[in-house]
Design an enzyme around this catalytic site. Structure first.
Site, short mmCIF file in Angstrom:
data_model
loop_
_atom_site.label_atom_id
_atom_site.label_comp_id
_atom_site.label_asym_id
_atom_site.label_seq_id
_atom_site.Cartn_x
_atom_site.Cartn_y
_atom_site.Cartn_z
N TYR A 1 -2.39 -1.14 10.29
CA TYR A 1 -2.55 -1.35 8.78
C TYR A 1 -1.82 -0.84 8.21
CZ TYR A 1 -3.96 -0.85 3.88
OH TYR A 1 -4.43 -1.47 2.37
N SER B 1 0.99 -1.26 0.28
CA SER B 1 -0.07 -0.05 0.07
C SER B 1 0.96 1.04 0.53
CB SER B 1 -1.15 -0.22 1.14
OG SER B 1 -1.69 1.61 1.13
P1 NAI Z 1 -11.06 -6.22 -0.76
O1 NAI Z 1 -11.82 -6.08 0.90
O2 NAI Z 1 -12.35 -6.09 -2.00
O3 NAI Z 1 -9.76 -7.18 -1.00
C1 NAI Z 1 -9.53 -8.01 0.79
C2 NAI Z 1 -9.74 -9.60 0.19
O4 NAI Z 1 -8.57 -10.19 1.51
C3 NAI Z 1 -11.36 -10.09 0.88
O5 NAI Z 1 -11.74 -10.61 -0.38
C4 NAI Z 1 -11.07 -10.29 1.71
O6 NAI Z 1 -12.43 -11.47 1.95
C5 NAI Z 1 -9.81 -11.72 1.99
N1 NAI Z 1 -9.35 -11.41 3.33
C6 NAI Z 1 -9.89 -10.50 4.30
N2 NAI Z 1 -9.00 -11.11 5.26
C7 NAI Z 1 -8.65 -12.90 5.47
C8 NAI Z 1 -7.96 -13.57 5.29
N3 NAI Z 1 -7.66 -13.80 6.60
N4 NAI Z 1 -7.90 -14.93 4.97
C9 NAI Z 1 -7.84 -14.69 2.99
N5 NAI Z 1 -8.32 -13.72 2.79
C10 NAI Z 1 -9.01 -12.59 3.12
O7 NAI Z 1 -10.05 -5.02 -0.41
P2 NAI Z 1 -8.70 -4.44 -2.01
O8 NAI Z 1 -9.03 -3.29 -1.90
O9 NAI Z 1 -8.90 -5.17 -3.45
O10 NAI Z 1 -7.83 -5.50 -1.04
C11 NAI Z 1 -6.54 -6.00 -1.42
C12 NAI Z 1 -5.35 -5.47 -1.05
O11 NAI Z 1 -5.16 -3.91 -1.65
C13 NAI Z 1 -5.08 -5.30 0.48
O12 NAI Z 1 -4.25 -5.75 1.01
C14 NAI Z 1 -5.31 -3.67 0.75
O13 NAI Z 1 -4.44 -3.98 2.03
C15 NAI Z 1 -4.68 -3.71 -0.23
N6 NAI Z 1 -4.39 -2.29 -0.84
C16 NAI Z 1 -5.68 -1.90 -1.25
C17 NAI Z 1 -6.02 -0.20 -1.29
C18 NAI Z 1 -7.85 -0.13 -1.89
O14 NAI Z 1 -7.48 1.71 -1.59
N7 NAI Z 1 -8.17 -0.17 -2.31
C19 NAI Z 1 -4.67 0.17 -1.22
C20 NAI Z 1 -3.86 -0.48 -0.88
C21 NAI Z 1 -3.52 -1.48 -1.02
#
Ligand code: NAI
Length: 266
Positions: free
Chosen positions: A164, A151
């Site tokens: 985070y 991130s």
């Molecule tokens: P999202 O909430 O759609 O995706 C996160 C995913 O991780 C979800 O599918 C969730 O079910 C899964 N997850 C959560 N806990 C889990 C566990 N214990 N075991 C397996 N899976 C688990 O949100 P997004 O944005 O797609 O996030 C994906 C990655 O991108 C994350 O690591 C987040 O920190 C990173 N990120 C996102 C940003 C944003 O603005 N959306 C910015 C910077 C980084």
């Protein structure tokens, strides 16, 4: 962009957001994809539809795709995740550590369970998966690739999100340390650093007013898309990036360029 024909890819947290876009992107480039998802019972139904949609898109490309439920923060789940991935798609060349979560709260008030959970999922989970992937790469002499989804907050402090930002700061050092440790084995470890991206992790993603406020703060004047993050992840995983290891590629519309210094305030 190199092709991923016959490459085997595991994407964690791939039922939503950026992970889903990454899984879809690799599938379209010819890869076999293992789609990890995790949710509680109610969320699982919603997740299932999204995962099946993702899977359908991949299968339309004529590739293998398997779904594997697992909590990446649990060692036994991760062991099973890798067993099912290897038996489901037949191997592993690329791991995408994408799963992540965040809980907001003033640092002096946040529950220790919440703090621990962010570290467990975002950092410990990424390590558990990296450890399994590296064992597999070493055992089979595979020049494997790991991409961590970090991130902008590995660099930018974010008050109210201590767990985070700590987890993503740790991810940067994990990326660099593993990259150095396994460089001689031709295993590359890099990270993407997304800026504000419209996905379910962000409350503002579905709130038009909040979203335009966020967009206004970004030098390029808009938030990112999951697909833009997927393209960057795929580049780092491809042979075009064969000499790149230990790096984080920020995809953030200029967010890491100190936006508040854009205008001369003197
Ligand atoms: P999202 O909430 O759609 O995706 C996160 C995913 O991780 C979800 O599918 C969730 O079910 C899964 N997850 C959560 N806990 C889990 C566990 N214990 N075991 C397996 N899976 C688990 O949100 P997004 O944005 O797609 O996030 C994906 C990655 O991108 C994350 O690591 C987040 O920190 C990173 N990120 C996102 C940003 C944003 O603005 N959306 C910015 C910077 C980084």
């Amino acid at each position: 962009m190199g092709s991923f024909e016959d490459k085997n890819v595991l994407v964690t947290g791939a039922s939503t957001g950026i992970g889903r876009a990454i899984a879809r992107h690799f599938g379209r480039q010819g890869a076999n994809v293992a789609i990890n998802y995790y949710s509680n019972r109610e969320e699982a139904e919603e997740t299932k539809q999204q995962v099946l949609e993702t899977c359908k898109q991949i299968e339309e490309c004529g590739r293998k795709a398997v779904l594997v439920q697992a909590d990446v923060s649990k060692e036994e789940d991760v062991d099973r995740l890798f067993k099912e991935t290897l038996s489901g798609i037949g191997g592993l060349d690329i791991l995408i550590n994408n799963a992540g979560m965040q809980i907001e709260g003033a640092s002096h008030e946040i529950d220790i369970e919440d703090f621990d959970q962010m570290l467990a999922v975002n950092l410990r989970g990424a390590f558990l998966c990296a450890r399994q992937a590296i064992r597999h790469f070493l055992k089979h002499k595979i020049s494997g690739v790991i991409i961590n989804n970090s991130s902008v907050h590995q660099e930018i402090p974010r008050p109210g999100y201590l767990g985070y930002t700590v987890s993503k700061g740790g991810m940067e050092n994990m990326t660099r340390t593993l990259a150095l440790e396994y460089a001689r084995d031709q295993i590359r470890i890099n990270a993407i650093g997304p800026g504000a991206t419209a996905t379910p992790i962000n409350d503002w993603a579905t709130d038009e007013e909040a979203r335009s406020k966020v967009a206004n703060f970004i030098p390029m004047g808009r938030v990112g898309t999951p697909e833009e993050m997927a393209i960057a992840a795929a580049f780092l995983a491809s042979d075009d990036a064969a000499y790149i290891t230990g790096q984080t590629l920020f995809i953030d519309g200029g967010l890491t360029l100190y936006p508040s210094f854009r205008d001369d305030v003197t």
